[in-house]
Design a protein around this motif. Structure first.
Motif, PDB file in Angstrom:
ATOM      1  N   ARG A 144       0.791  -1.307   0.039  1.00 39.15           N
ATOM      2  CA  ARG A 144       0.029   0.034   0.051  1.00 39.15           C
ATOM      3  C   ARG A 144       0.916   1.079  -0.073  1.00 39.15           C
ATOM      4  N   GLY A 152      -6.551  -6.202   4.579  1.00 36.75           N
ATOM      5  CA  GLY A 152      -6.991  -5.331   3.391  1.00 36.75           C
ATOM      6  C   GLY A 152      -6.012  -5.590   2.264  1.00 36.75           C
ATOM      7  N   GLY A 183      -8.429  -4.727  -1.189  1.00 40.03           N
ATOM      8  CA  GLY A 183      -8.544  -3.198  -1.598  1.00 40.03           C
ATOM      9  C   GLY A 183      -7.299  -2.829  -1.805  1.00 40.03           C
ATOM     10  N   ALA A 202      -7.069  -4.308  -5.597  1.00 42.18           N
ATOM     11  CA  ALA A 202      -8.063  -3.581  -6.439  1.00 42.18           C
ATOM     12  C   ALA A 202      -7.579  -2.293  -7.002  1.00 42.18           C
ATOM     13  N   ILE A 245     -16.327  -5.578  -4.119  1.00 39.43           N
ATOM     14  CA  ILE A 245     -15.816  -4.480  -4.851  1.00 39.43           C
ATOM     15  C   ILE A 245     -16.431  -4.389  -6.285  1.00 39.43           C
TER      16      ILE A 245
END
Length: 716
Positions: A530, A569, A572, A575, A612
């Motif tokens: 991330r 996570g 996410g 994605a 999602i």
């Protein structure tokens, strides 16, 4: 009209005279003009730049100066007779060879290699100077007697050339070369050589600093790798080259207390060891470091005969395609020889470290050459590297907290990092010497440079099976995970993630199991995916993929690992990489799809992906736009897992996406492979659901209406 001038044949070995063709069908005037240029180049060389055979090389330069004066004298006289072409042509050939020989002798980084080949150099020099003397003797009498000065100069050139043609290696060169061979014999027997003998040898050839010693080792490494890449494993020089590399490594490790830069004295303090190791500080534009052919940052810069620098792989492809001109200047490449540009390589390495960038992956040919270094070429090389490794481990183990010890550890970790970078045998020696536990201990060092070098060293050693085993046995997995989290520098955090990648992809299933048992491991990798820079994200992606892939053999363990990734996570984050296309880093999107495919194999992972909605549509767009076959295969596997776990509702949803069916039919038409089978399965499932619901037939592209898809039972 210019004379035919070949400076070297393709594949010419250093210190070997090239096959130079004589000038043919040329008038004396143009031939003399070209000869003047050649002789001026030779006579302008600095005689003090030669590390060995100084007397013979100095005599050759001095004779070239007298020859230049003679040529200038006859160039001012009346027109030369055609009969002078033979003698001038022989001079032209001999001067070209002399220029090559002297250039090789003065090449940066090749001092020790020239010293050890002093007998060969002397033999070649005798031949060339004898050719010069013969050429002067066959010149027509009226050319040599064009003036009183010309006659006297011609006599001097002939006499001095014949006298110098008896050149022999200097006595000091012979003693230094004998000392090197004696120390290599000591290496072979496992004995430690006298440090003063090593200093005497280095002093003879002018190696007075760590940087110059490293430059010599880099030159020999380039020679070794070039021969291995070309398949010359039986080259007799490989044993000597490897032995000299071990000698230089030993000297660099033992004799020099500090890592100095290229332009600074050895005793100067270094604020940045990483920058010092590269030998220069780069403040210019990165454009100057891009290969002119590919416009990408060079990973192995080399210089061609025109003086331009290119990436080795790019210029080799250029030449192999049939092009014999310099891509930048358009000049004909008179030589196929590629000279490693060590200064450019050092600057690029510094730039990569400072910007957290990443080298392009090496070519398969280079990777195969590295694989051939799994064993040392000769017992002398093996013994020298083992002694150097033992010395380094003794430095790593010193930990009383004094400033001197910190400096020693900083240099020791940097030497380990450098030693293990490209040679498989070096890694094995460091592991056998017990370097891994001490490097793990230094991960907690308060000195950021020591910590960074320790992580990078562990990364290099983790590429070796014994290194991975030693790291796990020493309980280092938790320490490496901590380094991904809290290392002082971003480069260190990225390298720590890469260590996990090598453990998860090349190690046994037990390694992956141990990684997944560490509570912070998977969340740490997700966090790096991330927040990290490109290289950090890349390493985190492939590391987590390896952990999940090796856990998939056990359904319970796989479910637990995927659950941890989902809870952290990961879906996410992935994605975001897929939907953004990762900017100019499309490979991150492909890696993200592959990891999502692994996660979606478990019901919990598939549910997280389906949560999602825009991601499913983004995956369909990725399937149509992706140029990589592996990327398409992973994407189809992901879509198939979503349908399998999501049921007919998900299948019906996908059937409504107009871009999906053309992409699936295209993949089916390519045929073969698991990807095509999965595509057929998806097409059949979509048709089945629509037939059951008695909905209108799914629109197919006009060109695909004739395709009949045979039903296939697909099991992920």
């Amino acid at each position: 009209m210019q004379p035919h001038e070949r400076r070297a044949a393709p594949g010419r070995r250093m210190l070997a005279l090239p096959a130079v063709c004589p000038c043919e069908a040329i008038q004396p005037g143009p031939l003399l003009a070209s000869l003047l240029t050649l002789v001026a180049d030779v006579s302008g060389r600095d005689a003090s730049a030669f590390p060995a055979l100084r007397r013979g090389a100095g005599d050759a330069v001095r004779i070239a100066g007298v020859l230049l004066a003679f040529l200038e004298e006859i160039s001012e006289s009346a027109a030369l007779p055609v009969a002078a072409v033979l003698g001038l042509s022989e001079l032209h050939v001999a001067t070209q060879k002399l220029r090559f020989l002297l250039a090789d002798c003065a090449r940066k980084g090749a001092r020790l290699w020239v010293l050890m080949n002093a007998e060969l150099v002397a033999s070649e020099l005798r031949f060339v100077l004898g050719s010069v003397a013969t050429a002067m003797d066959v010149l027509p009498a009226d050319v040599a007697a064009a003036s009183v000065e010309a006659e006297e100069l011609a006599r001097l050139v002939s006499e001095q050339a014949w006298c110098a043609a008896r050149v022999r290696p200097d006595a000091d060169d012979a003693r230094a070369a004998w000392s090197v061979r004696s120390m290599l014999a000591q290496f072979k027997g496992g004995a430690t050589p006298d440090a003063e003998d090593a200093r005497m040898v280095l002093g003879r050839v002018g190696i007075t600093s760590w940087w110059l010693c490293a430059e010599e080792a880099a030159f020999l490494e380039a020679e070794l790798m070039e021969r291995l890449e070309d398949g010359r494993e039986d080259d007799n020089d490989l044993v000597l080259i490897s032995g000299l590399m071990a000698f230089l490594v030993y000297c660099r490790v033992v004799l020099f207390d500090r890592v100095d830069s290229k332009n600074a004295p050895a005793a100067a303090s270094q604020d940045s060891p990483a920058a010092a190791s590269c030998g220069a500080t780069w403040t210019g534009s990165q454009d100057a470091l891009l290969c002119p052919i590919t416009l990408e940052l060079m990973s192995d810069p080399v210089t061609v005969s025109t003086g331009q620098t290119y990436d080795r792989a790019s210029i080799k492809r250029w030449v192999k395609s049939g092009c014999r001109t310099c891509p930048v200047t358009g000049e004909r490449l008179r030589s196929a020889e590629l000279v490693p540009n060590l200064a450019a390589r050092g600057i690029i390495e510094q730039l990569l470290l400072s910007r957290n960038a990443l080298h392009e992956p090496p070519s398969n040919k280079h990777r195969n050459a590295v694989d051939k270094t799994v064993a040392a070429f000769g017992p002398a090389a093996a013994g020298g590297v083992r002694l150097a490794a033992a010395f380094l481990v003794s430095r790593l183990s010193r930990g009383n907290g004094t400033s001197t010890t910190t400096e020693e550890q900083r240099k020791a970790t940097q030497e380990v990092r450098k030693l293990a970078k490209r040679n498989v045998f070096h890694r094995a020696c460091l592991v056998d010497a017990g370097a891994v536990p001490w490097l793990l201990h230094l991960l907690s060092s308060p000195d950021a440079s020591v910590q960074e070098n320790a992580v990078a060293s562990l990364l290099n050693l983790s590429k070796h099976p014994a290194g991975r085993a030693a790291l796990v046995e020493a309980g280092g997995l938790g320490l490496v995970v901590d380094a991904v989290n809290v290392a002082a520098k971003a480069e260190a955090r990225q390298n720590a993630a890469a260590v996990l990648f090598y453990l998860s992809s090349n190690g046994s299933e037990n390694y992956c199991q141990e990684i997944s048992r560490i509570p912070e491991a998977i969340p740490t990798l997700v966090c790096l995916m991330r927040e990290g820079a490109y290289r950090g994200r890349k390493n985190a992606l492939v590391s987590l993929y390896g952990v999940l892939q090796n856990s998939s053999n056990n359904s319970q363990r796989s479910s637990v690992s995927v659950g941890k990734a989902v809870s952290a996570g990961a879906v996410g984050v992935l994605a975001g990489l897929v939907l953004s296309g990762s900017g100019d880093r499309e490979d991150l999107a492909s890696d993200a799809v592959a990891l999502l495919a692994r996660i979606a194999e478990q019901p919990a992972g598939a549910s997280a992906v389906l949560a999602i909605p825009e991601l499913v549509e983004g995956l369909v767009g990725f399937l149509g736009a992706c140029a990589s076959r592996s990327g398409k295969d992973h994407c189809v596997a992901l879509l198939a897992s979503l349908c399998r776990h999501g049921g007919d509702g998900v299948v019906a949803l996908m059937g409504k996406m107009p871009a999906l069916m053309p992409a699936l039919y295209a993949l089916v038409a390519e045929g073969g492979g698991v990807g095509a089978k999965r595509a057929r399965w998806l097409v059949n499932e979509i048709h089945r659901v629509y037939d059951q619901r008695q909905l209108p037939a799914v629109a197919q592209p006009a060109g695909d209406r004739a395709i009949r898809v045979q039903h296939t039972n697909f099991v992920s």
